[in-house]
Design an enzyme around this catalytic site. Structure first.
Site, PDB file in Angstrom:
ATOM      1  N   HIS A 125       0.879  -1.179   0.000  1.00 54.36           N
ATOM      2  CA  HIS A 125       0.000   0.000   0.000  1.00 54.36           C
ATOM      3  C   HIS A 125       0.916   1.229   0.000  1.00 54.36           C
ATOM      4  O   HIS A 125       2.012   1.187   0.561  1.00 54.36           O
ATOM      5  CB  HIS A 125      -0.837  -0.052   1.288  1.00 54.36           C
ATOM      6  CG  HIS A 125      -1.897   0.993   1.407  1.00 54.36           C
ATOM      7  ND1 HIS A 125      -1.620   2.295   1.726  1.00 54.36           N
ATOM      8  CD2 HIS A 125      -3.246   0.920   1.276  1.00 54.36           C
ATOM      9  CE1 HIS A 125      -2.755   2.978   1.799  1.00 54.36           C
ATOM     10  NE2 HIS A 125      -3.754   2.172   1.520  1.00 54.36           N
ATOM     11  N   ASP A 203       3.407  -3.869   8.092  1.00 56.51           N
ATOM     12  CA  ASP A 203       2.146  -3.156   7.983  1.00 56.51           C
ATOM     13  C   ASP A 203       1.037  -4.182   8.238  1.00 56.51           C
ATOM     14  O   ASP A 203       0.711  -4.993   7.373  1.00 56.51           O
ATOM     15  CB  ASP A 203       2.056  -2.546   6.571  1.00 56.51           C
ATOM     16  CG  ASP A 203       0.687  -1.934   6.294  1.00 56.51           C
ATOM     17  OD1 ASP A 203      -0.202  -2.017   7.155  1.00 56.51           O
ATOM     18  OD2 ASP A 203       0.517  -1.387   5.185  1.00 56.51           O
ATOM     19  N   GLN A 206      -4.240  -4.929   7.419  1.00 56.12           N
ATOM     20  CA  GLN A 206      -5.257  -5.895   6.987  1.00 56.12           C
ATOM     21  C   GLN A 206      -5.190  -7.194   7.789  1.00 56.12           C
ATOM     22  O   GLN A 206      -6.079  -8.033   7.645  1.00 56.12           O
ATOM     23  CB  GLN A 206      -5.081  -6.226   5.489  1.00 56.12           C
ATOM     24  CG  GLN A 206      -5.279  -5.052   4.558  1.00 56.12           C
ATOM     25  CD  GLN A 206      -6.730  -4.546   4.532  1.00 56.12           C
ATOM     26  OE1 GLN A 206      -7.669  -5.219   4.953  1.00 56.12           O
ATOM     27  NE2 GLN A 206      -6.893  -3.324   4.055  1.00 56.12           N
ATOM     28  N   LYS A 229     -10.076  -0.160  10.709  1.00 57.52           N
ATOM     29  CA  LYS A 229     -10.311  -1.396   9.965  1.00 57.52           C
ATOM     30  C   LYS A 229     -10.610  -2.554  10.924  1.00 57.52           C
ATOM     31  O   LYS A 229     -10.957  -3.644  10.499  1.00 57.52           O
ATOM     32  CB  LYS A 229      -9.092  -1.751   9.110  1.00 57.52           C
ATOM     33  CG  LYS A 229      -8.841  -0.751   7.977  1.00 57.52           C
ATOM     34  CD  LYS A 229      -7.736  -1.215   7.091  1.00 57.52           C
ATOM     35  CE  LYS A 229      -7.098  -0.106   6.297  1.00 57.52           C
ATOM     36  NZ  LYS A 229      -7.886   0.381   5.164  1.00 57.52           N
ATOM     37  N   CYS A 369      -4.786   2.260  -3.615  1.00 56.35           N
ATOM     38  CA  CYS A 369      -3.552   2.846  -3.054  1.00 56.35           C
ATOM     39  C   CYS A 369      -2.365   1.907  -3.234  1.00 56.35           C
ATOM     40  O   CYS A 369      -1.542   1.755  -2.315  1.00 56.35           O
ATOM     41  CB  CYS A 369      -3.710   3.211  -1.579  1.00 56.35           C
ATOM     42  SG  CYS A 369      -4.952   4.455  -1.290  1.00 56.35           S
TER      43      CYS A 369
HETATM   44  C1  LIG Z   1      -2.318  -2.672   3.824  1.00 54.37           C
HETATM   45  C2  LIG Z   1      -2.711  -1.265   4.178  1.00 54.37           C
HETATM   46  N1  LIG Z   1      -1.787  -0.453   4.684  1.00 54.37           N
HETATM   47  C3  LIG Z   1      -2.087   0.820   5.031  1.00 54.37           C
HETATM   48  C4  LIG Z   1      -3.351   1.330   4.884  1.00 54.37           C
HETATM   49  C5  LIG Z   1      -3.627   2.736   5.283  1.00 54.37           C
HETATM   50  O1  LIG Z   1      -4.480   2.791   6.396  1.00 54.37           O
HETATM   51  P1  LIG Z   1      -4.797   4.185   7.099  1.00 54.37           P
HETATM   52  O2  LIG Z   1      -5.453   5.009   6.026  1.00 54.37           O
HETATM   53  O3  LIG Z   1      -5.705   3.851   8.217  1.00 54.37           O
HETATM   54  O4  LIG Z   1      -3.505   4.773   7.537  1.00 54.37           O
HETATM   55  C6  LIG Z   1      -4.350   0.504   4.348  1.00 54.37           C
HETATM   56  C7  LIG Z   1      -5.705   1.050   4.123  1.00 54.37           C
HETATM   57  O5  LIG Z   1      -6.332   0.794   3.115  1.00 54.37           O
HETATM   58  C8  LIG Z   1      -4.014  -0.822   4.003  1.00 54.37           C
HETATM   59  O6  LIG Z   1      -4.938  -1.640   3.478  1.00 54.37           O
END
Ligand SMILES: Cc1ncc(COP(=O)(O)O)c(C=O)c1O
Length: 412
Positions: A125, A203, A206, A229, A369
């Site tokens: 992401h 990260d 998910q 999430k 993203c």
């Molecule tokens: C794998 C992953 N990393 C990071 C993010 C970013 O999350 P946040 O917008 O809560 O910082 C997302 C959100 O879609 C994600 O799916």
């Protein structure tokens, strides 16, 4: 389709949003990878905090302020326990994006130099990619990518080969991909990186909402995730860090609350975790997140995982009945989180999302993203259906029916 699995959680009644009937139809929410819906207990915890315990934290001596302190620090302890982490090394941020930036700015700028490499994967992401791009550009370091194979999976041999080059300072990767669904072998990757003296950043955005995650057992140097999430409110993120590294790192943001003392020209820093929490934190949101993890723990994360796996299997089976539809990522539900990204021949993903929305079905369309991943898949966009604890097999069936009807609208 096979009969409904025993793993069905049947918790939809706990989520007030599902009393809505958009256009007179049930709300079919299949966009939990984007953000989850909230159970009543989380909404109540937020309201209760704001209505009965609201005061700023870490600065008041009156009883209400002490109650707010206890609620906020109690929430930290609760959230840390959820992933078997230590409360002192559990930092509240705004979201996972801020948590990852904290590591890139603070650890990264103090430790990454010209000639070093930062290793990421093709499936990241932007939140776990752009901070490393900026860091590498600033420090004259090299950003390198671990490639995915045709199944959307990483190769441990390729990781070993990268680590053997001897210049990698940091490995950053998603525990579960938000586009491919791939569950990466995090423990293996971390132990190999650690053996090579490479710092790891995971990260977990998910992963934490849908499977048991034991941060202590995984042994990553940094593990980040995001409240919204995981059934919690927006505005709160979590960074678990290794104590020795956090102790050495300079602050990320500066100002109130993160200081020990402030002199005219210099300051000292607060202890962990507050050294990394400048300004008034998201207090009610942290309390809401604690209620969310209480709720998830009561369901049992192993059951949550089983529920999502079963629904994902149904999703993959159902999608396979739609002519011209192609799912990306690992073909087996066992190897993926609760989502499926797909394309339909002859239909743009945005048209797919718009057509199924006419039947009350919410899916996401776009690059999610993850533009570099889309480029390496040769796609501009996909549609993505993702499941949460509140989804039921009927939701998957509603999506499949809506897709079949959508093809007819397109004359396919
Ligand atoms: C794998 C992953 N990393 C990071 C993010 C970013 O999350 P946040 O917008 O809560 O910082 C997302 C959100 O879609 C994600 O799916």
């Amino acid at each position: 389709m096979p009969p409904v699995a025993e793993s069905a959680l049947e918790v939809r009644a706990d989520f007030p949003i599902f009393t809505q009937r958009p256009g007179g139809q049930p709300l079919v929410y299949l966009d939990s990878a984007s953000t989850s819906q909230k159970p009543q207990v989380v909404i109540d915890a937020l309201a209760e905090h704001l209505g009965a315990r609201n005061a700023n934290v870490h600065r008041g001596v009156y009883p209400l302020a002490q109650e707010a302190d206890a609620a906020f620090e109690g929430a930290r302890a609760r959230v840390a326990a959820f992933t078997s982490a230590d409360a002192k090394t559990t930092i509240f941020t705004k979201n996972v994006t801020e948590a990852l930036n904290l590591v890139a700015y603070s650890w990264g700028r103090a430790n990454v130099r010209e000639g070093d490499a930062v290793l990421v994967t093709q499936m990241e992401h932007h939140a776990n990619l752009v901070p490393w791009q900026v860091l590498c550009a600033e420090r004259g370091a090299q950003l390198r990518y671990l490639e995915i194979d045709e199944r959307g999976e990483l190769s441990l041999q390729a990781l070993d080969a990268e680590l053997a080059r001897g210049d990698v300072r940091l490995l950053a990767f998603a525990h579960v991909s938000n586009v491919l669904g791939t569950i990466n072998p995090a423990a293996e990757m971390i132990s190999r990186a650690r053996a090579a003296g490479v710092v790891t950043v995971v990260d977990g955005a998910q992963a934490v909402p849908q499977m048991p995650v034991d941060v202590a057992a995984l042994g990553a140097d940094f593990y980040a995730w995001t409240s919204h999430k995981a059934l919690g409110p927006t505005g709160a993120g979590v960074l678990h860090g290794r104590r020795e590294l956090l102790e050495e790192m300079p602050p990320f943001l500066t100002g109130g609350d993160m200081i020990g003392s402030v002199d005219l020209y210099e300051s000292t820093w607060n202890e962990l975790p507050w050294k990394f929490e400048a300004g008034t934190p998201a207090i009610a949101e942290a309390v809401g997140l604690a209620a969310a993890v209480d709720y998830l723990d009561a369901l049992g994360m192993q059951r949550v995982r089983e529920h999502e796996r079963t629904l994902t299997a149904r999703l993959l089976e159902g999608l396979a009945t739609v002519p011209g539809l192609r799912v990306i990522g690992p073909p087996e539900a066992e190897r993926r989180g609760g989502l499926a990204s797909f394309t339909v021949d002859g239909m743009h993903p945005h048209d797919v999302a718009e057509l199924v929305a006419r039947r009350g079905v919410c899916v996401r369309a776009g690059h999610h993203c993850a533009q570099p991943l889309m480029r390496c898949l040769g796609l501009g966009a996909t549609a993505r259906a993702s499941v949460g604890v509140y989804n039921e097999p009927a939701d998957v069936e509603a999506l499949v029916d809506a897709l079949l009807a959508g093809r007819e609208v397109f004359g396919l």
